[in-house]
Motif scaffolding. Structure first.
Motif, PDB file in Angstrom:
ATOM      1  N   ALA A   1      33.984  44.533  76.041  1.00 40.68           N
ATOM      2  CA  ALA A   1      33.499  43.205  75.970  1.00 40.68           C
ATOM      3  C   ALA A   1      32.380  42.828  75.369  1.00 40.68           C
ATOM      4  N   ALA A   2      31.260  43.367  75.973  1.00 40.72           N
ATOM      5  CA  ALA A   2      29.975  43.173  75.501  1.00 40.72           C
ATOM      6  C   ALA A   2      29.847  43.354  74.087  1.00 40.72           C
ATOM      7  N   GLU A   3      30.460  44.204  73.652  1.00 39.41           N
ATOM      8  CA  GLU A   3      30.182  44.710  72.031  1.00 39.41           C
ATOM      9  C   GLU A   3      30.799  43.655  71.434  1.00 39.41           C
ATOM     10  N   GLN A   4      32.008  43.298  71.946  1.00 38.08           N
ATOM     11  CA  GLN A   4      32.646  42.172  70.989  1.00 38.08           C
ATOM     12  C   GLN A   4      32.070  40.829  71.084  1.00 38.08           C
ATOM     13  N   THR A   5      31.160  40.484  72.225  1.00 37.63           N
ATOM     14  CA  THR A   5      30.554  39.301  72.164  1.00 37.63           C
ATOM     15  C   THR A   5      29.015  39.275  71.932  1.00 37.63           C
ATOM     16  N   GLU A   6      28.539  40.705  71.406  1.00 39.84           N
ATOM     17  CA  GLU A   6      27.276  40.985  71.217  1.00 39.84           C
ATOM     18  C   GLU A   6      26.203  40.445  72.258  1.00 39.84           C
ATOM     19  N   ILE A   7      26.607  40.947  73.510  1.00 40.14           N
ATOM     20  CA  ILE A   7      25.700  40.889  74.538  1.00 40.14           C
ATOM     21  C   ILE A   7      25.145  42.232  74.963  1.00 40.14           C
TER      22      ILE A   7
ATOM     23  N   ARG B   1      30.802  55.794  87.624  1.00 42.28           N
ATOM     24  CA  ARG B   1      30.256  56.088  86.103  1.00 42.28           C
ATOM     25  C   ARG B   1      30.533  54.798  85.117  1.00 42.28           C
ATOM     26  N   LEU B   2      30.346  53.690  85.672  1.00 42.17           N
ATOM     27  CA  LEU B   2      30.715  52.531  84.577  1.00 42.17           C
ATOM     28  C   LEU B   2      29.865  52.780  83.429  1.00 42.17           C
ATOM     29  N   PRO B   3      30.622  52.724  82.303  1.00 45.54           N
ATOM     30  CA  PRO B   3      29.988  52.713  81.204  1.00 45.54           C
ATOM     31  C   PRO B   3      29.422  51.430  80.615  1.00 45.54           C
ATOM     32  N   LEU B   4      28.026  51.795  80.012  1.00 47.68           N
ATOM     33  CA  LEU B   4      27.419  50.337  79.527  1.00 47.68           C
ATOM     34  C   LEU B   4      27.204  50.333  78.036  1.00 47.68           C
ATOM     35  N   GLY B   5      27.819  51.522  77.362  1.00 42.88           N
ATOM     36  CA  GLY B   5      27.759  51.642  76.167  1.00 42.88           C
ATOM     37  C   GLY B   5      26.390  52.487  75.748  1.00 42.88           C
ATOM     38  N   GLU B   6      26.735  53.086  74.503  1.00 40.50           N
ATOM     39  CA  GLU B   6      25.559  54.222  73.806  1.00 40.50           C
ATOM     40  C   GLU B   6      25.140  55.271  74.927  1.00 40.50           C
ATOM     41  N   GLY B   7      26.226  55.739  75.710  1.00 39.62           N
ATOM     42  CA  GLY B   7      26.088  56.658  76.522  1.00 39.62           C
ATOM     43  C   GLY B   7      25.471  56.388  77.880  1.00 39.62           C
ATOM     44  N   LYS B   8      25.057  55.296  78.200  1.00 43.51           N
ATOM     45  CA  LYS B   8      24.362  54.683  79.303  1.00 43.51           C
ATOM     46  C   LYS B   8      25.435  54.173  80.337  1.00 43.51           C
ATOM     47  N   PHE B   9      25.107  54.225  81.690  1.00 45.77           N
ATOM     48  CA  PHE B   9      26.017  53.868  82.801  1.00 45.77           C
ATOM     49  C   PHE B   9      25.089  52.983  83.957  1.00 45.77           C
TER      50      PHE B   9
END
Length: 233
Positions: free
Chosen positions: A86-92, A127-135
């Motif tokens: 969702a963050a990637e889709q909204t550029e947040i 381990r909730l992903p935050l994107g780019e291999g981060k959690f």
């Protein structure tokens, strides 16, 4: 004292137990303030005031410290999908650095005293992903928060509980306690599963919450025993 609340999976009952802990703290220690934070939430609803999340609103209802909504839930997303998508889709930006910065702002705004209780509820599992291999677990580690684990008791929960515990300990953090939350009304071999959990977990059990027809914070609070974690004057 600040704690992070995580669960064995998405539907383990993190919000119910977090709200119940805050409720119980208000009952037993009314002189100490309470605050619940939900930094990341998807599946929000559009309102006249902006996006609102039901989990965050439940935490607010049990918090004696009242902050503006953006401090409670700084990252809110409309679709009920993985937050990093969702963050990637909204550029947040929900990188660990950004989430950590927003959490620090919320904690500073709350002006918590040492005896106050603040629960920071995660999203999904440890381990909730935050994107780019981060959690999200990286944020918890940066704050060095003790963790309360909500075990959604159902088939498979023993594996999930042990793996989550191992991951938390492997990150150098402490499991302050765990709560067994019965999420299915007819759980097979319930007593045997609870006994196995007690043997496998390396932290105190803070309560066994039965399957509740009225799953409110007030009702769930009756089944919690918080003395192992919270000590008052």
């Amino acid at each position: 004292m600040n704690y992070f609340v995580t669960g064995t999976d998405t539907d383990s009952g993190k919000t119910l137990i977090s709200s119940a802990i805050l409720c119980k703290r208000l009952r037993t220690s009314p002189k100490h303030n309470t605050l619940g934070l939900k930094p990341i939430a998807s599946g929000c609803e559009k309102t006249a005031e902006g996006l609102r999340n039901s989990d965050a609103l439940n935490l607010i209802s049990q918090s004696s410290i009242k902050l503006d909504y953006q401090f409670i839930n700084p990252f809110s997303f409309l679709p009920a999908i993985a937050p990093h998508i969702a963050a990637e889709q909204t550029e947040i930006d929900i990188s660990p650095a950004e989430v950590l910065a927003q959490l620090k702002l919320s904690l500073q705004s709350a002006e918590l005293a040492s005896k106050d209780t603040c629960l920071i509820e995660g999203a999904g599992g440890w381990r909730l992903p935050l994107g780019e291999g981060k959690f999200l677990s990286e944020v918890v580690a940066a704050l060095d928060l003790p963790v309360i684990l909500v075990v959604g008791v159902k088939l498979g929960c023993l594996n999930h509980a042990v793996l989550t515990q191992e991951s938390i300990l492997g990150d150098g953090l402490k499991v302050a306690g765990w709560v067994a939350n019965i999420v299915e009304p007819d759980t097979a071999c319930l007593e045997e599963n609870l006994a196995s959990l007690s043997a496998l977990m390396h932290a105190p059990c803070l309560g066994v919450v039965p399957y509740l027809q009225d799953a409110s914070a007030e009702n769930a609070a009756d089944f919690l025993e918080l003395e192992h974690v919270f000590f008052d004057d």
